[in-house]
Design an enzyme around this catalytic site. Structure first.
Site, PDB file in Angstrom:
ATOM      1  N   SER A 108       0.847  -1.195   0.000  1.00  0.00           N
ATOM      2  CA  SER A 108       0.000   0.000   0.000  1.00  0.00           C
ATOM      3  C   SER A 108       0.886   1.250   0.000  1.00  0.00           C
ATOM      4  CB  SER A 108      -0.971  -0.033   1.193  1.00  0.00           C
ATOM      5  OG  SER A 108      -1.985   0.936   1.052  1.00  0.00           O
ATOM      6  N   GLU A 206      -1.710  -2.324  -8.253  1.00  0.00           N
ATOM      7  CA  GLU A 206      -2.888  -2.660  -7.452  1.00  0.00           C
ATOM      8  C   GLU A 206      -3.357  -1.394  -6.751  1.00  0.00           C
ATOM      9  OE1 GLU A 206      -3.380  -2.968  -3.794  1.00  0.00           O
ATOM     10  OE2 GLU A 206      -1.585  -1.760  -3.545  1.00  0.00           O
ATOM     11  N   HIS A 276      -4.710  -5.223  -1.701  1.00  0.00           N
ATOM     12  CA  HIS A 276      -5.727  -5.046  -0.661  1.00  0.00           C
ATOM     13  C   HIS A 276      -6.809  -6.111  -0.800  1.00  0.00           C
ATOM     14  CE1 HIS A 276      -3.752  -1.110  -0.851  1.00  0.00           C
ATOM     15  NE2 HIS A 276      -4.172  -0.914   0.389  1.00  0.00           N
TER      16      HIS A 276
END
Length: 305
Positions: A108, A206, A276
């Site tokens: 992330s 992502e 995620h």
């Protein structure tokens, strides 16, 4: 540059270089790491709260440096993402990291640190579940837990449709160093000293909570910056919570992906459970991988450390 593998009894450091972790989830994640036979050193400022950050820039930077400098710490695992790693990138002592190569693990917002550290030092880092936001969550699954085994014993990772369906957007086979991570963070490196390099590399993307129009804008920025032209292929991981909201007309995420890549002359796949999501397949960034649409596999050869 490869980090050293872990052994039972080793100490892992936990830091929060971005947002503040949930205390209960953090403690649950610590217990999981201890169940693996590891000792835990918590960053001095890990529980700080400074707005949406886990402490000031100076405090979060201190914990990062302290863990790399401590000879008793063999690996560093991030508590959670959020926002904030880009704020400290220019102040990191990359020579300290190069002189003390260790397992560095997260995803992330940690994408910014993965990119900066790898490109400044050559250190292989791990894109994988984090202590508070994932391990400490209510539904952390057994496959994601097994991903931590590669800290003790480097292994060849073969991602196939045994995990989840893989959509082929553009066919082909490609080989290259796997780089990337969170799309939003990678776009934020453009025009900085830490801009992601994609030449001859397999690019992983992502994200979470980004609607199709936002993903469209970010893919367009990467395209105009030449990042797709330079890459050997593209791997689209999980884009959770990305459905269009409201009543306005919209494309789906899959339609956006096909608009950008259906005529791309290199292999592109989507739907991989990386990011995620659960399971969240952890992978070593900066290692050589093979992408094949013929066999619908992504094979990562981590080397030996």
């Amino acid at each position: 540059m490869l980090p050293k593998r872990l052994a039972k009894g080793d100490t892992v450091g936990i830091i929060a270089p971005a947002g503040p972790p949930d205390p209960d989830e953090l403690n649950k994640g610590i217990r999981f790491l201890q169940s693996l036979g590891l000792k835990v050193k918590l960053g001095q400022h890990c529980n700080n709260v400074y707005g949406y950050l886990a402490g000031t820039d100076e405090e979060r930077l201190y914990d990062l440096h302290d863990m790399f400098a401590d000879p008793n710490v063999q690996a560093i695992i991030c508590a959670r993402g959020g926002y904030g790693t880009g704020r400290i990138a220019q102040h990191i002592n990359y020579e300290l990291i190069a002189d003390n190569p260790k397992i560095f693990w997260g995803y992330s917002d940690i994408t910014y640190l993965h990119t900066a550290i790898r490109q400044q030092t050559g250190l292989v880092t791990f894109h994988g579940p984090m202590v508070s936001s994932d391990i400490g969550g209510e539904h952390f699954d057994s496959l994601s837990k097994r991903m931590f085994e590669q800290m003790f014993e480097p292994r060849r990772i073969v991602y196939s449709e045994k995990i989840a369906p893989i959509d082929i957007i553009t066919p082909g086979d490609a080989r290259g160093e796997i780089v990337g991570g969170n799309l939003t963070l990678l776009v934020s490196t453009l025009g900085t000293p830490y801009e992601l390099g994609t030449a001859n590399k397999l690019l992983l993307l992502e994200d979470i909570g980004e609607e199709p129009n936002r993903v469209d804008a970010m893919l367009n920025q990467l395209r105009l910056a030449g990042k797709f032209d330079e890459a050997a292929g593209v791997i689209l991981g999980n884009f959770s919570d990305g459905e269009p909201s409201g009543k306005k007309p919209s494309f789906t995420l899959q339609q956006v992906f096909h608009q950008y890549f259906s005529s791309y002359p290199k292999p592109v796949v989507s739907g991989l459970q990386i990011g995620h999501c659960l399971p969240n397949i952890a992978i070593p960034l900066g290692t050589i991988a093979n992408l094949s649409t013929t066999t619908k596999t992504l094979t990562i050869n981590p080397g030996v450390w």
